[in-house]
Write an enzyme that holds these catalytic residues in place. Structure first.
Site, mmCIF file in Angstrom:
data_model
loop_
_atom_site.group_PDB
_atom_site.id
_atom_site.type_symbol
_atom_site.label_atom_id
_atom_site.label_comp_id
_atom_site.label_asym_id
_atom_site.label_seq_id
_atom_site.Cartn_x
_atom_site.Cartn_y
_atom_site.Cartn_z
ATOM 1 N N GLU A 145 46.601 8.439 -4.005
ATOM 2 C CA GLU A 145 45.924 7.148 -3.865
ATOM 3 C C GLU A 145 45.392 6.995 -2.441
ATOM 4 O O GLU A 145 45.918 7.610 -1.502
ATOM 5 C CB GLU A 145 46.956 6.039 -4.178
ATOM 6 C CG GLU A 145 46.397 4.634 -4.079
ATOM 7 C CD GLU A 145 47.328 3.569 -4.677
ATOM 8 O OE1 GLU A 145 48.502 3.876 -4.940
ATOM 9 O OE2 GLU A 145 46.857 2.428 -4.864
ATOM 10 N N ASN B 109 44.712 -0.277 -13.997
ATOM 11 C CA ASN B 109 46.021 0.178 -13.525
ATOM 12 C C ASN B 109 46.903 -1.050 -13.324
ATOM 13 O O ASN B 109 46.482 -2.015 -12.668
ATOM 14 C CB ASN B 109 45.881 0.909 -12.181
ATOM 15 C CG ASN B 109 47.227 1.127 -11.511
ATOM 16 O OD1 ASN B 109 47.997 1.986 -11.912
ATOM 17 N ND2 ASN B 109 47.550 0.315 -10.503
ATOM 18 N N GLU B 110 48.082 -1.029 -13.881
ATOM 19 C CA GLU B 110 49.013 -2.162 -13.758
ATOM 20 C C GLU B 110 48.234 -3.478 -13.898
ATOM 21 O O GLU B 110 48.284 -4.348 -13.030
ATOM 22 C CB GLU B 110 49.805 -2.078 -12.452
ATOM 23 C CG GLU B 110 50.673 -0.827 -12.415
ATOM 24 C CD GLU B 110 51.780 -0.807 -11.351
ATOM 25 O OE1 GLU B 110 51.824 -1.708 -10.497
ATOM 26 O OE2 GLU B 110 52.611 0.119 -11.421
ATOM 27 N N GLU C 67 52.875 7.199 -13.244
ATOM 28 C CA GLU C 67 53.472 6.945 -11.922
ATOM 29 C C GLU C 67 54.975 7.013 -12.094
ATOM 30 O O GLU C 67 55.551 6.244 -12.869
ATOM 31 C CB GLU C 67 53.065 5.582 -11.364
ATOM 32 C CG GLU C 67 51.634 5.537 -10.869
ATOM 33 C CD GLU C 67 51.272 4.226 -10.169
ATOM 34 O OE1 GLU C 67 52.154 3.599 -9.530
ATOM 35 O OE2 GLU C 67 50.093 3.842 -10.265
HETATM 36 O O1 AHR Z 1 52.281 4.191 -6.046
HETATM 37 C C1 AHR Z 1 52.223 2.983 -5.338
HETATM 38 C C2 AHR Z 1 51.834 1.806 -6.212
HETATM 39 O O2 AHR Z 1 52.819 1.588 -7.175
HETATM 40 C C3 AHR Z 1 50.585 1.960 -7.032
HETATM 41 O O3 AHR Z 1 49.437 1.681 -6.294
HETATM 42 C C4 AHR Z 1 50.778 0.952 -8.118
HETATM 43 O O4 AHR Z 1 50.120 1.285 -9.308
HETATM 44 C C5 AHR Z 1 52.278 0.882 -8.281
HETATM 45 O O5 AHR Z 1 52.741 -0.406 -8.266
#
Ligand code: AHR
Length: 501
Positions: free
Chosen positions: A33, A180-181, A304
């Site tokens: 990221e 994402n999330e 993740e």
């Molecule tokens: O990996 C760090 C963060 O963790 C990511 O950006 C997010 O998707 C998760 O909460």
């Protein structure tokens, strides 16, 4: 039997002729990221850097990552993805806008690492790209133009822009994340709202020029099974995979996760208990998915996972910098064993994150770099990629601490394309050695080809720039073979891999 390390007894029966399912190599994916020095400084330094580099990518990091045979890399986030406008990261670097990375330390984002740099990285590593598209603050139109830019080979404004930026041929891209999330940093949505939005975005994620997108929806973390239920019910038929995130917090608490170094056996044991929860979360999300998709067409993408501790004292806020210990190595091996067992549905996973962030493979500081204990686990486990998981019956001794108790041994046995059986064993007990009596059936075991062992003298042992090989694999020969019975002896806190023919 030494007084310091009493030995416990265990047995494992491996049925070499009973295939369970394939272990998709994409379970060995990475996640990089725009966060801290995960990309800038850790992977990308630019062509003019004094740090030796190939086309702007650190040569030392590149060489080490190539060795891992990484199947896919997820990018640009994470939370960062839902604020990212891909148009900021294409074209001449000097003309790219500077933005603020609001999620991660309000860092300056100069967009010097963008689409072309990411796609070239995947080419250099031989990995498939996994792009996470912006649903939280983006539009379906912006996302669909990104896909056109990447994959269309005809004449169009976006394909022509790609050509103007130096790339004639379109890329192939399979893994495409839609949000994402989305229940949190990706827009704080309710599952019903996200499920509808997913359908809309998925409609405009088009397949151009023979490229076939594999669409991954945003799933929940940990134990929110209702999200899985609702999203599967409303939009399951429009997706190829649904994600799940689970981080091992050593204390189990988000507000005080526990340190990444200088901890004792109690904290270590609790981390093992927390890591093992992955098994239950995956199993229960799978159960919910089975209701809507009994054929298991939709994969569960654990995109993740890893250990998340308190940041290193003195590190920059929001950079998620932590050390990586023997504990991390064992969390990695146990988690990979769990994911293998669930590989009938889990066909993608991504450890967070590749370099300098959370449970990293590699740590860097300016020109220095070191491989972490977790790196070595991914290296030792390579033979399981795309292998066939074998049925095993493991009878493990217990590792008890306070009121808690967990199995001391975690294992995977798989058969590769050549017919060799690869066995991985982890002894998570901090103080007890283990003797494992291994009975191999359904195969005429002739020899053990090779063995490797990763162990350490402390639960929080690390590799530092000054002592880079404190936790490094060595040749493992502490086993004896009589007929089809193999007796293996493992020291406390250790991971062994054996290749058998
Ligand atoms: O990996 C760090 C963060 O963790 C990511 O950006 C997010 O998707 C998760 O909460």
């Amino acid at each position: 039997m030494s007084k310091k390390n009493p030995t416990s007894h265990n047995s494992i029966l491996i049925n070499a002729d009973q295939a369970v399912h394939k272990i998709d190599r994409h379970i060995y994916g990475q996640f990089s990221e725009h966060l801290g020095t995960g990309i800038y400084g850790g992977i990308w330094v630019g062509e003019d850097s004094k740090i030796p580099n190939k086309e702007g990518y650190r040569s030392d990091v590149l060489d080490a990552l190539i060795e891992l045979k990484i199947p896919n890399i997820r990018w640009p986030g994470g939370c960062f993805a839902d604020e990212y406008n891909w148009l900021d990261g294409v074209g001449p670097r000097s003309e790219r806008p500077v933005r603020i990375n609001t999620h991660w330390g309000m860092a300056r984002e100069d967009n010097s690492f963008g689409t072309h740099e990411f796609m070239r990285l995947t080419e250099l590593l031989g990995a498939e790209p996994y792009i996470s598209a912006n649903v939280g603050s983006g539009t379906a139109e912006n996302m669909s133009r990104w896909i056109e830019y990447l994959t269309f080979d005809g004449e169009s404004e976006m394909a022509d822009l790609r050509r103007k930026h130096g790339r004639e041929a379109p890329w192939k891209i399979k893994f495409w994340g839609i949000g994402n999330e989305s229940w949190g940093c990706g827009g704080n949505m309710r599952p019903e709202y996200y499920a509808d939005l997913y359908r809309r975005f998925a409609t405009y994620a088009k397949n151009y020029s023979g490229n076939l997108l594999y669409k991954i929806a945003s799933g929940f973390s940990d134990a929110n099974y209702d999200w899985t239920d609702t999203v599967m019910k409303i939009s399951g038929r429009f997706m190829d995979a649904l994600s799940l995130h689970y981080y091992t917090l050593p204390t189990g608490l988000w507000n005080e996760k526990g340190p990444s170094i200088d901890f004792g056996e109690k904290e270590y044991f609790q981390s093992m208990e927390e890591a093992l929860k992955m098994d239950e979360y995956v199993a229960r999300h799978k159960d919910r998915m089975d209701v809507y998709d009994p054929e298991k067409r939709v994969a569960l993408a654990v995109d993740e996972w890893g250990v998340w501790t308190d940041p290193l004292p003195g590190s920059k806020p929001g950079y998620l910098q932590q050390q990586n210990t023997m504990r991390d190595a064992l969390v990695a091996s146990m988690t990979l064993d769990i994911l293998h067992r669930h590989a009938d549905r889990v066909r993608i996973a991504n450890i967070a994150q590749t370099v300098n962030v959370l449970q990293a493979m590699i740590l860097t500081e300016e020109e220095k770099m070191v491989l972490t204990p977790t790196y070595h686990v991914f290296h030792m486990y390579r033979p399981h990629q795309d292998a066939t998981l074998l049925s095993i019956k493991l009878d493990s001794s217990d590792y008890s601490e306070g009121d808690g108790s967990v199995p001391s041994i975690s294992a995977t046995a798989s058969k590769d394309g050549s017919g060799a059986v690869n066995l991985s064993l982890s002894n998570i007990h901090a103080t007890e050695s283990q003797e494992i009596s291994c009975d191999l059936r359904g195969m005429d075991l002739k020899k053990v080809d090779s063995g490797r062992l990763l162990t350490a003298d402390a639960v929080d042992a690390i590799n530092s720039f000054d002592q880079p090989d404190r936790v490094a694999p060595v040749t493992f020969e502490d086993y004896s073979l009589k007929g089809s019975r193999l007796t293996i002896k493992m020291p406390p806190m250790s991971i062994a891999t054996l290749r058998m023919q």
